[in-house]
Design a protein around this motif. Structure first.
Motif, PDB file in Angstrom:
ATOM      1  N   CYS A  88      -8.917  -3.266  -3.270  1.00 37.76           N
ATOM      2  CA  CYS A  88      -9.342  -1.991  -2.392  1.00 37.76           C
ATOM      3  C   CYS A  88      -8.696  -0.693  -3.225  1.00 37.76           C
ATOM      4  CB  CYS A  88      -8.725  -2.160  -1.102  1.00 37.76           C
ATOM      5  SG  CYS A  88      -9.160  -3.542  -0.069  1.00 37.76           S
ATOM      6  N   SER A 133     -14.031  -0.980  -1.446  1.00 34.31           N
ATOM      7  CA  SER A 133     -13.819  -2.210  -1.635  1.00 34.31           C
ATOM      8  C   SER A 133     -14.505  -3.098  -2.726  1.00 34.31           C
ATOM      9  CB  SER A 133     -13.882  -3.320  -0.380  1.00 34.31           C
ATOM     10  OG  SER A 133     -13.007  -2.561   0.808  1.00 34.31           O
ATOM     11  N   VAL A 169      -3.710 -10.954  -0.228  1.00 33.96           N
ATOM     12  CA  VAL A 169      -3.938  -9.778   0.671  1.00 33.96           C
ATOM     13  C   VAL A 169      -3.813  -8.416  -0.156  1.00 33.96           C
ATOM     14  CG1 VAL A 169      -1.828  -9.632   1.682  1.00 33.96           C
ATOM     15  CG2 VAL A 169      -3.459  -8.634   2.818  1.00 33.96           C
ATOM     16  N   HIS A 227      -7.310   0.596   4.797  1.00 32.85           N
ATOM     17  CA  HIS A 227      -8.158  -0.702   5.361  1.00 32.85           C
ATOM     18  C   HIS A 227      -7.384  -1.966   4.314  1.00 32.85           C
ATOM     19  CE1 HIS A 227     -10.097   0.479   1.333  1.00 32.85           C
ATOM     20  NE2 HIS A 227     -10.803  -0.773   1.562  1.00 32.85           N
ATOM     21  N   VAL A 228      -7.530  -3.010   5.199  1.00 30.72           N
ATOM     22  CA  VAL A 228      -6.921  -4.207   4.367  1.00 30.72           C
ATOM     23  C   VAL A 228      -8.349  -5.350   4.083  1.00 30.72           C
ATOM     24  CG1 VAL A 228      -5.244  -5.945   4.584  1.00 30.72           C
ATOM     25  CG2 VAL A 228      -4.913  -3.587   5.561  1.00 30.72           C
ATOM     26  N   VAL A 279       3.974  -8.506   7.940  1.00 30.18           N
ATOM     27  CA  VAL A 279       3.853  -7.183   7.292  1.00 30.18           C
ATOM     28  C   VAL A 279       4.918  -6.366   7.793  1.00 30.18           C
ATOM     29  CG1 VAL A 279       1.247  -7.405   7.160  1.00 30.18           C
ATOM     30  CG2 VAL A 279       2.313  -7.024   9.253  1.00 30.18           C
ATOM     31  N   ALA A 282      -8.009  -9.591   3.393  1.00 30.34           N
ATOM     32  CA  ALA A 282      -7.428 -10.791   3.229  1.00 30.34           C
ATOM     33  C   ALA A 282      -8.104 -11.976   2.902  1.00 30.34           C
ATOM     34  CB  ALA A 282      -6.491 -11.187   4.436  1.00 30.34           C
ATOM     35  N   SER A 339       0.877  -1.208  -0.140  1.00 28.26           N
ATOM     36  CA  SER A 339      -0.090   0.022   0.111  1.00 28.26           C
ATOM     37  C   SER A 339       0.716   1.156  -0.093  1.00 28.26           C
ATOM     38  CB  SER A 339      -1.052  -0.078   1.231  1.00 28.26           C
ATOM     39  OG  SER A 339      -0.288   0.255   2.319  1.00 28.26           O
ATOM     40  N   GLN A 344      -3.477  -0.771   9.719  1.00 25.71           N
ATOM     41  CA  GLN A 344      -3.147  -1.447   8.569  1.00 25.71           C
ATOM     42  C   GLN A 344      -2.320  -2.875   8.702  1.00 25.71           C
ATOM     43  OE1 GLN A 344      -1.712   1.144   5.163  1.00 25.71           O
ATOM     44  NE2 GLN A 344      -3.234  -0.095   3.832  1.00 25.71           N
ATOM     45  N   PHE A 404      -4.000  -4.397  -0.233  1.00 26.74           N
ATOM     46  CA  PHE A 404      -4.003  -3.208   0.612  1.00 26.74           C
ATOM     47  C   PHE A 404      -4.517  -2.022  -0.252  1.00 26.74           C
ATOM     48  CE2 PHE A 404      -1.595  -3.999   4.531  1.00 26.74           C
ATOM     49  CZ  PHE A 404      -0.894  -5.019   4.017  1.00 26.74           C
TER      50      PHE A 404
END
Length: 448
Positions: free
Chosen positions: A281, A286, A178, A191-192, A143, A194, A128, A151, A180
């Motif tokens: 996203c 989303s 996933v 926001h995320v 991450v 997965a 992201s 996040q 981002f």
């Protein structure tokens, strides 16, 4: 973000997630073009000079010859090798490169291997604006970076991970993708989503506007909705609009004191009974594609990026008129590859200030892009531009051409898809768009 749809990786229910690095059998090269103000092009040793934009695809030097997956954050880039190593370059203000915080700024544009993943066999990477992520061979999610909007997903009030950290709350769920949000640090809403191998969907981070469905303590609205109207009404010039958006949203961020945040991965209940096959996203919206062809959208709809009328809360279906196979998004626009009688077609909707939709017509209504008979296999959205890879392994781009982000050798905008001729003679495996830059993974072509 990229959605890959090579015919060798399609199932009846939808596209399989990115092809494994193990399919790689020849040397590959990463090319980049567009904005290099943060070093995201990796052209530290090129004739362009540090921080210069590239108006045509240019080789990224210093990478191993076995790159099999690339990812573009807003202003940084990631590459995965067949041996499972991750390389990173570009902006590092938020530690998204996964290297020592003492590393000199002048080295950020040079690709280097991410530290702290030596015992992890990485199969794919994602990015992201302020966070990077990698999925290991065992399905674990790692991450690193910095985000005060949750996040990272590492627990309440954990806002920084200089080196990769495993998301413990996802253990037991094999994550296959996933995504981002495509967010710039100055815009900040994070926001995320997965997706697990079993088709379950988790979300975390900033959840205003129901971008994560009805998750969270209340259905709060994002300050972006109010400032976006000011941007649209006060900006006549395209570049002025972008600059005004950044300024107004940045000011809104500074005033915000009680952000609605989910600090750890949480199951999205609205799709708990469905098999989710693809996700994307944008800045504050989303897209969720289910195995039965249902496409759901949620979040802010100020640009029409949800594909349906406003006034809804939670996730609601988008009527594309065609069966979607995979989805992607830019900052404020949405894209999907759909099945049509003549073959796969790209459908777009949302923000079109710089022609990033690639077609005329109502912005909030999903409509087909004329690809001049070319069949798309992947599509990716940037801030105000879009790119696609076709069945012929060519790259087409459209939208804003500022800083050379279309790879056409100029800074002019293109209202319709244009062939990136500078890649002629290359077999394109993957193409992804960051905010204002692009990465293209290619391999040599051989006579049959």
């Amino acid at each position: 973000m990229l959605r890959f749809l090579n015919k060798n990786f399609i199932t009846r229910s939808g596209p399989l997630i990115r092809p494994s690095c193990r399919w790689l059998s020849v040397e590959t090269t990463v090319m980049s073009f567009g904005d290099d103000s943060q070093g995201a092009l990796g052209l530290y040793n090129s004739s362009f000079g540090l921080g210069s934009d590239a108006y045509e695809p240019t080789r990224v030097l210093g990478l191993p010859p076995d790159i099999c997956d690339v990812a573009a954050g807003h202003y940084h880039s990631l590459a995965v090798t067949s041996k499972g190593h991750v390389w990173a370059w570009g902006r590092n203000n938020e530690s998204q490169l996964g290297r020592s915080p003492l590393s000199p700024r002048e080295t950020w544009s040079k690709p280097q291997k991410v530290e702290g993943l030596d015992k992890v066999m990485v199969r794919s990477a994602f990015a992201s604006g302020v966070v990077s992520a990698a999925i290991g061979d065992d399905g674990a999610l790692w991450v690193w970076g910095k985000s005060k909007r949750g996040q990272l997903g590492l627990g309440k009030d954990v806002t920084e991970a200089v080196l990769p950290a495993r998301v413990e709350s996802l253990l037991g769920h094999e994550v296959v993708k996933v995504i981002f949000l495509l967010v710039k640090v100055s815009l900040g809403w994070g926001h995320v989503l997965a997706l697990t191998k079993g088709g379950k969907l988790f979300g975390w981070g900033y959840y205003a506007d129901c971008r994560l469905g009805r998750i969270g303590r209340s259905l709060e609205a994002s300050p972006l909705d109010s400032v976006s109207e000011k941007v649209i009404s006060s900006s006549e010039n395209k570049s002025m609009m972008i600059e005004a958006a950044e300024k107004l949203v940045s000011e809104a961020m500074e005033k915000e004191t009680d952000m609605p945040i989910i600090w750890e991965p949480t199951l999205i209940e609205e799709v708990s009974d469905a098999e989710v096959v693809d996700i994307a996203c944008g800045l504050d919206h989303s897209l969720i594609l289910c195995g039965d062809g249902t496409l759901l959208s949620g979040g802010s709809n100020v640009y029409g990026q949800l594909g349906h009328v406003t006034g809804y809360s939670g996730l609601h279906s988008v009527d594309l008129g065609l069966r979607p196979i995979c989805v992607a998004s830019g900052l404020g626009h949405s894209l999907a590859i759909c099945n049509a009688e003549e073959g796969p077609s790209i459908v777009t909707w949302g923000w079109n200030q710089s022609s990033q939709l690639g077609r005329d017509g109502p912005e909030n209504v999903p409509l087909v892009v004329d690809m001049l008979g070319e069949l798309p296999v992947s599509v990716s959205g940037g801030r105000v531009h879009s790119i696609a890879v076709t069945e012929k392994r060519e790259v087409w781009s459209w939208g804003c051409g500022r800083n050379g982000r279309l790879g056409l050798g100029s800074s002019g905008d293109e209202a319709e898809p244009m062939l990136v001729e500078y890649l002629e003679g290359c077999d394109v495996l993957q193409a992804v768009a960051g905010f204002d830059h692009n990465l293209v993974l290619v391999r040599p072509t051989y006579e049959s």
